[in-house]
Design an enzyme around this catalytic site. Structure first.
Site, PDB file in Angstrom:
ATOM      1  N   ARG A   1      -5.886 -34.177  13.593  1.00  0.00           N
ATOM      2  CA  ARG A   1      -4.598 -34.400  12.913  1.00  0.00           C
ATOM      3  C   ARG A   1      -3.476 -34.727  13.911  1.00  0.00           C
ATOM      4  NH1 ARG A   1      -7.976 -34.010   9.413  1.00  0.00           N
ATOM      5  NH2 ARG A   1      -7.745 -33.037   7.364  1.00  0.00           N
TER       6      ARG A   1
ATOM      7  N   SER B   1      -3.579 -30.322   2.458  1.00  0.00           N
ATOM      8  CA  SER B   1      -3.572 -29.110   3.282  1.00  0.00           C
ATOM      9  C   SER B   1      -2.177 -28.905   3.859  1.00  0.00           C
ATOM     10  CB  SER B   1      -4.543 -29.241   4.456  1.00  0.00           C
ATOM     11  OG  SER B   1      -5.857 -29.370   4.003  1.00  0.00           O
TER      12      SER B   1
ATOM     13  N   GLU C   1       0.750 -28.342   8.753  1.00  0.00           N
ATOM     14  CA  GLU C   1       0.291 -29.712   8.938  1.00  0.00           C
ATOM     15  C   GLU C   1       1.313 -30.694   8.354  1.00  0.00           C
ATOM     16  OE1 GLU C   1      -2.143 -32.829   7.146  1.00  0.00           O
ATOM     17  OE2 GLU C   1      -3.668 -31.245   7.230  1.00  0.00           O
TER      18      GLU C   1
END
Ligand code: EPU
Length: 339
Positions: free
Chosen positions: A165, A239, A335
């Site tokens: 990520r 998420s 995130e």
């Protein structure tokens, strides 16, 4: 001619759907318009936010700058041979529609990434990934507009420094470049990636005898639809937290206390922990406070059921961070980008 709008609600440009007003708003659909935007007197000196699919951000307050919607469209084949194809997509294309285009044309590589919300241009920013595949596995290059100089630079795979990520666009080059197109290297001879447990199980329950990229895409769509809320129905940004990575030593200690802890050992010896498991085991899954809460099927996902404020969702995320820290000694990271 580009247009600058003032005091515009951008709630519907984000998948969380919390109320938010942008002081200014504009959009561009090609490089010429982008040049016009960045040199416009109403834009120069303003805080900028480039918006794609709006699927990885949460506004906790109104935005006191200019929100710029990237609308560059178009998908084209750059080159191909018997085995491979280089396919270039405008950054403003919808990611899932791009995946379906590839699947329908028999180009393999992105089928495991079906149904991820967001735009093509945002996909390399955080190296999106799911079910055993990350963008970096199929990424060839991208074109990015350098805001300060107005030059377009090509970044190859290595230059993007992809991680879990992560990419240079989230850290060292943050707010410096605007991604205008992304080129992928896909295979005409499919390489099926079905090692992720949930895919195997789903293909079995679908009764699939002969594998195809279409079937894998369908399996992923089924899994995502059953576990993750559809942002068109319930506001969310996928998420909300990253899966944390801890040392083997810290893991071994935790495992003694919590033998069930969901984990993935990494090649370097560290261990990635499923943040969803940590949050779930503390009883947060399905918790609802008024119009917001934690999704009932996936504890990593925070949701807006209707009219909740971004700041309330943010406060909930802080409470979850604190609770995980207290109980497991692990510091989770968000995130989702917070504004
Ligand atoms: N788990 C729980 N409770 C939960 C959620 C998960 O116990 O509420 C456990 C599961 O049982 C499983 C483990 O945690 O043992 C992992 O769960 P899952 O396979 O659903 O994956 P994840 O780690 O929760 C990651 C990505 C997702 C991606 C899936 C599938 C991150 C932060 N999330 O989730 O990405 O779709 O793997 O590859 O890496 C996103 O980034 O927005 C996203 C949805």
């Amino acid at each position: 001619m580009i247009q600058i709008q003032h005091n515009k609600s951008i709630k519907n440009y984000t998948t969380f759907g919390v109320p938010v007003i942008a002081k200014k708003f504009t959009q561009f659909s090609d490089l010429q318009e982008l040049n016009e935007v960045v040199s416009h007197p109403e834009v120069v000196g303003e805080k900028m936010l480039i918006l794609g699919g709006g699927s990885n951000l949460l506004f906790t307050q109104d935005f006191a700058g200019i929100v710029i919607l990237n609308q560059i469209k178009g998908i084209e084949i750059i080159s191909e041979d018997m085995d491979q194809v280089l396919i270039k997509s405008g950054a403003g294309e919808n990611w899932h529609e791009f995946v379906l285009y590839c699947v329908d044309n028999g180009y393999s590589g992105v089928e495991n990434l079906s149904l991820i919300p967001g735009s093509v241009g945002a996909s390399p920013m955080q190296n999106i990934g799911a079910y055993g595949v990350e963008i970096k596995d199929v990424f060839h290059s991208l074109e990015a507009f350098h805001i300060e100089s107005g030059e377009v630079k090509i970044f190859n795979n290595e230059e993007c420094k992809f991680g879990y990520r992560e990419s240079v666009f989230k850290n060292i080059y943050k707010n410096q470049y605007i991604i205008t197109s992304v080129t992928f290297q896909l295979s005409k001879k499919p390489i099926f990636k079905t090692s992720y447990g949930a895919i195997k199980a789903e293909l079995e329950s679908m009764g699939v005898k002969e594998l195809s990229i279409k079937k894998i895409s369908e399996a992923v769509i089924n899994i995502r639809s059953s576990k993750l809320p559809n942002p068109k129905e319930i506001g969310n940004a996928g998420s909300f937290f990253k899966n944390p990575v801890i040392s083997k030593q810290q893991f071994d200690e935790l495992k003694l206390k919590f033998p069930e802890i969901a984990n993935y050992p990494l090649p370097n010896g560290d261990v990635k922990i499923a943040a969803g498991w940590l949050i779930d085991s503390l009883g947060w899954k399905g918790k609802r406070i008024g119009d917001y809460g934690v999704h009932k099927n996936q504890a990593l996902v925070l949701v807006n059921y209707g009219e909740s404020k971004g700041s309330d969702i943010y406060d909930l995320s802080t409470n979850i961070l604190d609770s995980v820290k207290q109980n497991f000694g692990i510091e989770l990271e968000r995130e989702v980008n917070i504004f």
